[in-house]
Scaffold this motif. Structure first.
Motif, PDB file in Angstrom:
ATOM      1  N   SER A   1      48.095  10.926 -24.686  1.00 40.06           N
ATOM      2  CA  SER A   1      46.986   9.978 -24.601  1.00 40.06           C
ATOM      3  C   SER A   1      47.440   8.536 -24.805  1.00 40.06           C
ATOM      4  O   SER A   1      46.791   7.601 -24.327  1.00 40.06           O
ATOM      5  N   THR A   2      48.552   8.362 -25.496  1.00 37.48           N
ATOM      6  CA  THR A   2      49.153   7.037 -25.658  1.00 37.48           C
ATOM      7  C   THR A   2      50.650   7.144 -25.417  1.00 37.48           C
ATOM      8  O   THR A   2      51.332   7.914 -26.103  1.00 37.48           O
TER       9      THR A   2
ATOM     10  N   TYR B   1      54.083   4.983 -25.398  1.00 37.43           N
ATOM     11  CA  TYR B   1      54.678   3.729 -25.850  1.00 37.43           C
ATOM     12  C   TYR B   1      55.895   3.395 -24.989  1.00 37.43           C
ATOM     13  O   TYR B   1      56.811   4.211 -24.851  1.00 37.43           O
TER      14      TYR B   1
END
Length: 308
Positions: free
Chosen positions: A41-42, A44
């Motif tokens: 979902s995220t 980096y």
């Protein structure tokens, strides 16, 4: 400053032809296991942009990053280098460019042939037998497979309660152990260790990003490789502390990681968002450009937090 402890080129336990070193510890099983826990979902992005004027290592005479247009829409109409003719070229906007840089610029990975000892690199490949007019035939960056592994953020700056460690601060074994203890984590075989100094918070100010880097002391380098990591990364220019603390070796950490331990090094990694979000255990992904024989290459590392 003290003489360096003995550093020797290692013979690979994986055989005389091995060019992977510690990356042999990464398996299809270990990759699948860590990907199964990744929270997508995220994602980096741990890399930096490349641009003219960016901070880069030039102290030993290497060139700065440059980019040139080799084709422009209007120029293609004038010179017709593609042979398509003026009518077609006025309709089709063609652009192309050329990049020129040192392979150790920006976020990049150091291959095992980057540093050696006494004329040999990891697994006793000698320059006399394996270095041609253009590049090494062994230990090049093309040998590094896509890295998919558990990553552990060792946030030494956060441990000391500072935005960035002081210039030339030598990270100790105790620093590493206490930062891991604070995060409630331990390194495991097959991990990627990501060491945060805080330097990347100053990017792209070259006057603050480069020179006199805080980084790993040699004992800390050796402690990390003793944990059977497969790669080490940091948010500064050389992973290790600079200048060297040892009078007979200007980059002893490089010699240890690459030639003695067979551990690739990833430099100028942006760890600020991971630190901000307290993501200390993560799925780490990285793959270098496959430049055959090169001692390093740009890499775009990415990270995802892990689900329990």
């Amino acid at each position: 400053m003290a003489p360096i402890a003995d550093i020797k080129v290692a013979t690979s336990p994986y055989g005389p032809d091995d060019q992977l070193g510690a990356l042999n510890l990464m398996t299809a099983g270990s990759q699948a296991a860590i990907m199964s826990r990744a929270d997508a979902s995220t994602v980096y992005d741990l890399s930096v942009d490349y641009f003219v004027g960016m901070p880069s290592f030039q102290a030993a005479g290497d060139p700065s990053y440059q980019i040139f247009m080799s084709h422009t829409p209007d120029g293609t109409v004038v010179d017709n280098l593609n042979g398509a003719g003026a009518e077609v070229n006025q309709r089709v906007c063609y652009s192309g460019d050329v990049v020129f840089m040192y392979t150790h610029t920006g976020t990049h990975i150091d291959a095992l042939n980057h540093f050696g000892v006494d004329g040999k690199i990891y697994n006793n490949f000698s320059a006399a037998e394996n270095l041609g007019s253009r590049h090494w035939t062994k230990g090049g960056v093309e040998q590094i497979p896509p890295i998919v592994a558990r990553g552990v953020l060792i946030d030494v700056a956060d441990l000391h309660g500072v935005p960035c460690l002081p210039d030339s601060y030598a990270i100790t074994v105790e620093d590493l152990q206490k930062a891991l203890e604070k995060a409630g984590l331990a390194l495991r075989s097959g991990d990627v260790a990501l060491v945060r100094t805080g330097r990347m918070r100053h990017w792209p100010d070259g006057s603050k990003v480069l020179g006199a880097p805080p980084g790993l002391g040699l004992d800390a380098c050796r402690w990390l490789t003793a944990q059977s990591i497969i790669a080490v990364a940091s948010d500064q220019e050389c992973v290790e502390v600079g200048p060297s603390q040892h009078e007979d070796n200007w980059l002893p950490g490089h010699c240890h990681f690459l030639a003695e331990a067979g551990v690739p090094m990833i430099e100028l990694v942006n760890l600020e968002e991971l630190s901000r979000d307290r993501v200390t255990e993560l799925c780490f992904l990285a793959a270098p450009i496959r430049l055959r024989g090169a001692s390093g290459a740009p890499v775009r590392p990415m990270a995802m937090a892990l689900r329990d």
